[in-house]
Design a protein around this motif. Sequence first.
Motif, mmCIF file in Angstrom:
data_model
loop_
_atom_site.group_PDB
_atom_site.id
_atom_site.type_symbol
_atom_site.label_atom_id
_atom_site.label_comp_id
_atom_site.label_asym_id
_atom_site.label_seq_id
_atom_site.Cartn_x
_atom_site.Cartn_y
_atom_site.Cartn_z
ATOM 1 N N LYS A 19 0.833 -1.192 0.000
ATOM 2 C CA LYS A 19 0.000 0.000 0.000
ATOM 3 C C LYS A 19 0.871 1.247 0.000
ATOM 4 N N GLU A 20 1.935 1.194 0.798
ATOM 5 C CA GLU A 20 2.802 2.363 0.910
ATOM 6 C C GLU A 20 3.464 2.694 -0.415
ATOM 7 N N LEU A 21 3.879 1.669 -1.114
ATOM 8 C CA LEU A 21 4.494 1.910 -2.418
ATOM 9 C C LEU A 21 3.506 2.606 -3.348
ATOM 10 N N GLN A 22 2.295 2.109 -3.307
ATOM 11 C CA GLN A 22 1.309 2.732 -4.179
ATOM 12 C C GLN A 22 1.093 4.200 -3.808
ATOM 13 N N GLN A 23 1.124 4.452 -2.517
ATOM 14 C CA GLN A 23 0.981 5.842 -2.078
ATOM 15 C C GLN A 23 2.126 6.695 -2.597
ATOM 16 N N ARG A 24 3.303 6.127 -2.489
ATOM 17 C CA ARG A 24 4.473 6.878 -2.941
ATOM 18 C C ARG A 24 4.359 7.215 -4.414
ATOM 19 N N ILE A 25 3.957 6.236 -5.183
ATOM 20 C CA ILE A 25 3.839 6.471 -6.626
ATOM 21 C C ILE A 25 2.824 7.567 -6.898
ATOM 22 N N LYS A 26 1.719 7.452 -6.187
ATOM 23 C CA LYS A 26 0.673 8.444 -6.376
ATOM 24 C C LYS A 26 1.202 9.837 -6.050
ATOM 25 N N LYS A 27 1.910 9.876 -4.920
ATOM 26 C CA LYS A 27 2.412 11.175 -4.471
ATOM 27 C C LYS A 27 3.364 11.767 -5.498
ATOM 28 N N VAL A 28 4.239 10.925 -5.974
ATOM 29 C CA VAL A 28 5.239 11.419 -6.912
ATOM 30 C C VAL A 28 4.590 11.914 -8.198
ATOM 31 N N ASN A 29 3.584 11.193 -8.610
ATOM 32 C CA ASN A 29 2.933 11.609 -9.848
ATOM 33 C C ASN A 29 2.115 12.872 -9.675
ATOM 34 N N GLU A 30 1.628 13.031 -8.466
ATOM 35 C CA GLU A 30 0.746 14.173 -8.270
ATOM 36 C C GLU A 30 1.497 15.436 -7.879
ATOM 37 N N SER A 31 2.684 15.263 -7.320
ATOM 38 C CA SER A 31 3.365 16.470 -6.848
ATOM 39 C C SER A 31 3.922 17.226 -8.035
ATOM 40 N N GLU A 32 3.403 18.396 -8.240
ATOM 41 C CA GLU A 32 3.824 19.181 -9.398
ATOM 42 C C GLU A 32 4.987 20.094 -9.061
ATOM 43 N N SER A 46 7.846 19.362 -7.775
ATOM 44 C CA SER A 46 9.208 18.843 -7.936
ATOM 45 C C SER A 46 9.685 19.000 -9.378
ATOM 46 N N SER A 47 10.988 19.098 -9.504
ATOM 47 C CA SER A 47 11.578 19.256 -10.832
ATOM 48 C C SER A 47 11.637 17.902 -11.512
ATOM 49 N N GLN A 48 12.040 17.968 -12.738
ATOM 50 C CA GLN A 48 12.133 16.720 -13.496
ATOM 51 C C GLN A 48 13.193 15.806 -12.893
ATOM 52 N N GLY A 49 14.293 16.398 -12.495
ATOM 53 C CA GLY A 49 15.370 15.605 -11.895
ATOM 54 C C GLY A 49 14.930 14.890 -10.640
ATOM 55 N N GLU A 50 14.240 15.644 -9.792
ATOM 56 C CA GLU A 50 13.771 15.042 -8.547
ATOM 57 C C GLU A 50 12.793 13.917 -8.836
ATOM 58 N N TYR A 51 11.949 14.209 -9.802
ATOM 59 C CA TYR A 51 10.961 13.204 -10.177
ATOM 60 C C TYR A 51 11.652 11.915 -10.620
ATOM 61 N N GLU A 52 12.629 12.092 -11.479
ATOM 62 C CA GLU A 52 13.326 10.905 -11.975
ATOM 63 C C GLU A 52 13.999 10.153 -10.848
ATOM 64 N N GLU A 53 14.590 10.947 -9.953
ATOM 65 C CA GLU A 53 15.294 10.311 -8.829
ATOM 66 C C GLU A 53 14.344 9.476 -7.992
ATOM 67 N N GLU A 54 13.252 10.110 -7.656
ATOM 68 C CA GLU A 54 12.295 9.408 -6.809
ATOM 69 C C GLU A 54 11.741 8.185 -7.536
ATOM 70 N N MET A 55 11.502 8.341 -8.800
ATOM 71 C CA MET A 55 10.982 7.205 -9.563
ATOM 72 C C MET A 55 11.995 6.076 -9.591
ATOM 73 N N ALA A 56 13.247 6.448 -9.738
ATOM 74 C CA ALA A 56 14.282 5.401 -9.752
ATOM 75 C C ALA A 56 14.279 4.653 -8.429
ATOM 76 N N ARG A 57 14.176 5.424 -7.370
ATOM 77 C CA ARG A 57 14.147 4.784 -6.050
ATOM 78 C C ARG A 57 12.934 3.871 -5.936
ATOM 79 N N ILE A 58 11.810 4.394 -6.375
ATOM 80 C CA ILE A 58 10.588 3.586 -6.286
ATOM 81 C C ILE A 58 10.733 2.309 -7.093
ATOM 82 N N ARG A 59 11.297 2.449 -8.248
ATOM 83 C CA ARG A 59 11.446 1.258 -9.094
ATOM 84 C C ARG A 59 12.292 0.212 -8.394
ATOM 85 N N LYS A 60 13.394 0.669 -7.860
ATOM 86 C CA LYS A 60 14.255 -0.286 -7.162
ATOM 87 C C LYS A 60 13.502 -0.920 -6.006
#
Lengths: 430, 246
Positions: free
Chosen positions: B75-88, B90-104
């Motif tokens: 559930k937490e992962l899903q929340q994180r993904i949602k948050k990252v997608n919704e947070s406008e 953050s910059s593109q770099g931050e977004y990518e970073e967070e996504m990379a972390r989430i993916r891992k």
Amino acid sequence: MEAQPTLSFQRSAARQFNNHGAASVRSPPLEDKYPKFTNPQPNFTSGAVGHIFSSSSGMSSDFHFSSVVSHTNLSEKAPFIPQSSGILQSTTLSNYMKESNNSSWCTDSLPDFLDYPQNTPIPSSNLEHSILQSEDLLDYPQNAPIQSSNLEHSIMPSEDFGKQNWQDWTDQLINEDDAMTPDWNDILIDTNLADPEPKMAYHAGGSSTNLMQTQPPIPQSSGETCIPLTPTPCGSGSQSNSKPRMRWTPELHEAFVEAVNKLGGSEKATPKGVLKQMKVEGLTIYHVKSHLQKYRTARYRPEPSSEGPLETKTTSVEDLSSLELKTGLEITEALRLQMEVQKRLHEQLEIQRNLQLRIEEQGRYLQMMFEKQCKSGTDKFTAPSSAELPSLQANPNEPGPDPVTGPSEEGSSMSASGASQPAKRAKVNA
Amino acid sequence: MKFGKRLKQHVEETLPGWRDMYLNYKDLKKLVKMISSSIEYGKSEAEFVYLLNNEIEKFNVFFMEQEEDYIIRHKELQQRIKKVNESEASSQGEYEEEMARIRKDIVDFHGEMVLLVNYSNINYTGMAKILKKYDKRTGGLLRLPFIQKVLEQPFFTTELVSKLVKECETTMDELFPTMMVAVEMKEAATMMAGEGIFRNTVAALMTMKEIRKGSSTKSHFSLPTLNLPDNELIRSFQLNSPIPII
């Protein structure tokens, strides 16, 4: 044979609990996948009990008998948390066995057991019959004057029952036919509690979901309102509410998260508050507390959890430094690869598990055939209906034994050792 | 002792916190040997059953704890993904970073869950084997009914975890950018992949294969040999393995 099966009242109580607890939507997925499992059951269990008795030269069939050490009355309709189902432990049963047939059924764990009329000796064959034959079992609720002698020696009630009036108890037995009768067959196969639909009426020769061997006892996709509870096999006789093992589901967790959010977040929320907010019957504050703890840990240390993959933690630190050297593409590719392997492993695990289930199903089927043949004698042997035949031919992964004629462990024992069968049967009747 | 060896190997390689949670196959085997020569048959059988029940309890407790954890983490992962997608913000770099972390994290999470399913399976296999040994040695008929009981235990009913695994896979498909892969990438990826959870899953896969190789008692009731199509690829991941897996 001094077989003293115990009736697990917990199950019926749990059923009631499910009754009153909520709209329990019990959708065991396996039930859909393997409907054929239900059919051979009734005969199997009766046969198998005889089978069990033959295997044990005395008391060793104990593992099939639930030691009922719950503290709930059948008459109580309160939410019920089964504490211990399960397999009777050898030590306690050895205590039982020390008593003769006539003596009281008191054990260490059942001190308050009421003074049964202990003078009516039940011949063991009678005992077996009272338990084994599903048809007979059905009669119990309908026969108003339950032959108390039969019953009392067939049932080992819990501590609380000991306190109950004997008459009340028989009355309940008569009344709760829905809840009670399936348990008779469950004596053998001790399943976990929180069992299926309360409406599940028991039919002679038919199957009830109680007899489903592969049915997951815990509703995993049930609505939030039903608490799946797993009893723990008791350690040594009676234990009070030590640690009710609860099995969480995603739906339940959703309700939990909602409740927590309503109360202001994981830090602010208290177990008591969450418990109240969730309004789920059967949930205790203990459950909520431990779950809240896990929840908090998961939030403030997102991935991975504290336990477990310490390796990954240390390696991920290494990874970070090497990450700077490698490009994002490489990382992604590595992850993709990892994912592929993991997927493969999971796939194989599922296949393996299905195979294992099928193997056991086939074993059961053969066993049933074996018992049928022994029981009814060769002339009266009736071929099972096609409905009962587990269709194993469809699966390409199937190792390929023919259920009826193929050489197999159980099969060969059937045909080749015709002589030994009477020997085994003789053991049963001894 | 083949299974026993494999099991031991697996336990040594598995996640540290899990090592105590596996079946005590060796000890149970010893007990079975003792029982076959014991006179007090009934009592020994009861003892044996008692021990088996304790093992089952151990599995159940551990399994359900982990399962609960996984539900939460999922559930937490899903929340994180949602948050990252919704947070406008953050910059593109931050977004990518967070996504990379989430993916891992998702991939590791997926791996851990699969390892739990593997845990369940190995223990089941061990139980089936020890019961078979018991019946063989003592002439008893314990196996069939007992295994029925085992089939219904929480630790073996892994449907929920499997469901979460599949959901992870779906999520991953959505999150992973599709791209072509060069050969050099694959090599680098192979090197990186020899660590962490990935190492465990590869090891588990190989162990499974080994366990299912032909045995002396192979019958119609045995599982078929495991043939993995990409054997070489998986073997290549074992370059870092300290224990040679043949």
